[in-house]
Design a protein around this motif. Structure first.
Motif, PDB file in Angstrom:
ATOM      1  N   ARG A  39       0.842  -1.199   0.000  1.00  0.00           N
ATOM      2  CA  ARG A  39       0.000   0.000   0.000  1.00  0.00           C
ATOM      3  C   ARG A  39       0.871   1.241   0.000  1.00  0.00           C
ATOM      4  O   ARG A  39       2.083   1.177   0.246  1.00  0.00           O
ATOM      5  CB  ARG A  39      -0.939   0.021   1.208  1.00  0.00           C
TER       6      ARG A  39
ATOM      7  N   LYS B 198      -5.887  -3.643  -6.886  1.00  0.00           N
ATOM      8  CA  LYS B 198      -6.317  -3.278  -5.551  1.00  0.00           C
ATOM      9  C   LYS B 198      -6.994  -4.472  -4.880  1.00  0.00           C
ATOM     10  O   LYS B 198      -7.269  -5.493  -5.527  1.00  0.00           O
ATOM     11  CB  LYS B 198      -7.284  -2.083  -5.663  1.00  0.00           C
TER      12      LYS B 198
ATOM     13  N   LEU C 171      -4.405   2.621  -6.860  1.00  0.00           N
ATOM     14  CA  LEU C 171      -4.440   2.921  -5.433  1.00  0.00           C
ATOM     15  C   LEU C 171      -4.516   4.432  -5.284  1.00  0.00           C
ATOM     16  O   LEU C 171      -3.725   5.154  -5.909  1.00  0.00           O
ATOM     17  CB  LEU C 171      -3.182   2.397  -4.720  1.00  0.00           C
TER      18      LEU C 171
ATOM     19  N   SER D  46      -3.360   4.685   1.175  1.00  0.00           N
ATOM     20  CA  SER D  46      -4.242   3.964   0.252  1.00  0.00           C
ATOM     21  C   SER D  46      -4.781   2.701   0.901  1.00  0.00           C
ATOM     22  O   SER D  46      -4.307   2.251   1.946  1.00  0.00           O
ATOM     23  CB  SER D  46      -3.476   3.575  -1.009  1.00  0.00           C
ATOM     24  N   ASP D  47      -5.764   2.128   0.263  1.00  0.00           N
ATOM     25  CA  ASP D  47      -6.152   0.755   0.573  1.00  0.00           C
ATOM     26  C   ASP D  47      -5.013  -0.158   0.110  1.00  0.00           C
ATOM     27  O   ASP D  47      -4.053   0.293  -0.524  1.00  0.00           O
ATOM     28  CB  ASP D  47      -7.459   0.419  -0.160  1.00  0.00           C
TER      29      ASP D  47
ATOM     30  N   THR E   5      -3.283  -3.606  -1.825  1.00  0.00           N
ATOM     31  CA  THR E   5      -3.463  -4.437  -3.009  1.00  0.00           C
ATOM     32  C   THR E   5      -4.169  -5.729  -2.612  1.00  0.00           C
ATOM     33  O   THR E   5      -4.472  -5.973  -1.447  1.00  0.00           O
ATOM     34  CB  THR E   5      -2.102  -4.821  -3.615  1.00  0.00           C
TER      35      THR E   5
END
Lengths: 185, 130
Positions: free
Chosen positions: A66, A130, A138, A146-147, A149
């Motif tokens: 991330r 993602k 992302l 970010s969220d 992967t």
């Protein structure tokens, strides 16, 4: 603008993380903060593999990636994952797991989730998405974070003729490391 | 490093340099020239916005950099930037010039559309559900 700051974290594969624990972005954001980083001090450890009785599999390990600070950028995309190694008779296998769908396996094995050979050179196209296994980018979702992967679940199928040694980054007697390239803007 | 020539709101041309701008805040339609530079700011390539009278499909600006991270040595750090690219897209493909930073080698690439300026009308995040 500088490059985004990023991290790989190790997803525990000992059964302590259930699929329902990480099937939302908010849950993953919290969980990632508690998991171990994958770095020089804590490499992804596949354990020792004995091939005295023939080919054997390593332990199964998992990571997620991330962005932890976008540093003025807005998007990370086109993520390409591959391994570099100098095995004589072994293959690094991977499976990508849709975390949003609840597909995470708490105690993954070489056969579950189903895996395939990991690319051993830089892929020409994006091969990691993602966490929902469909979104390519992302973006800033958790205050400049970010969220994650998809989960990347890895194990090594060690062949019976493999050269004995320690396979670790570029520091062991043999080379083994994984790579990720991504575009950002 | 990038340098860009943009049109101000009053239509005047103004040069901006990476570090002075946040690319996402620039209107992609106002970027008319992009220069790819090395770390010393020396221009390696200049990419003009295609003349709409010649081909009016090339309207959207593309800019991105590429980073490389390995799972052993540099996790949890700022990653190594290994390339930067700039160019324009016709909405279907991207036509970019890429600089390989370690070697300063330049090459052209045509790729399926995958990079979107934050204000691009084609950006999936900017499209309203129907």
């Amino acid at each position: 603008m500088g490059a985004p700051t990023t991290e790989f974290k190790q997803i525990p594969t000992d059964g302590s993380v259930a699929a329902g624990d990480i099937d939302t972005g908010a849950e993953r954001n919290t969980a990632m903060s508690t998991w171990s980083a994958v770095d020089v001090g804590t490499p992804l450890d596949f354990g020792s593999v004995s091939i005295s009785g023939g080919a054997a599999n390593s332990s199964v390990q998992a990571v997620a990636f991330r962005v932890t600070a976008f540093n003025g950028n807005t998007t990370v995309t086109n993520m390409r994952f591959w391994v570099t190694e100098n095995f004589a008779d072994s293959t690094v296998n991977w499976a990508k797991v849709d975390l949003d769908a609840g597909d995470w396996v708490a105690t993954p094995t070489p056969s579950n989730p189903t895996s395939a050979a990991t690319p051993t050179s830089e892929p020409g196209t994006q091969n990691v998405l993602k966490a929902d296994s469909s979104t390519t980018d992302l973006t800033d979702e958790y205050t400049d974070v970010s969220d994650t992967t998809e989960a990347i679940v890895l194990h090594i199928a060690v062949g019976a003729s493999e050269t004995l040694g320690t396979y670790q980054g570029t520091a062991g007697s043999q080379d083994l490391q994984f790579n990720l390239k991504f575009d950002f803007s | 490093m990038y340098k860009a020539l943009i049109l101000d709101d009053d239509g005047e041309q103004r040069e901006v340099v990476e570090g002075e701008v946040t690319w996402g805040e620039l209107d992609p339609a106002k970027i008319i020239k992009l220069a790819l530079c090395n770390d010393n700011g020396e221009v390696l390539a200049v990419i003009d916005k295609p003349d709409p009278e010649i081909n009016d499909s090339f309207q959207e600006f593309i800019q991105y950099q590429t980073a490389h991270i390995t799972g052993v040595s540099v996790a949890n750090t700022i990653t190594d930037v290994v390339a930067q690219a700039g160019g324009w897209t016709d909405g279907k493909y991207e036509y970019v010039i890429v600089v390989d930073i370690p070697t300063e080698r330049l090459f052209m690439q045509t790729l399926p559309r995958m990079h979107f300026h934050p204000k691009s009308v084609d950006n999936p995040r900017n499209q309203q559900p129907t």
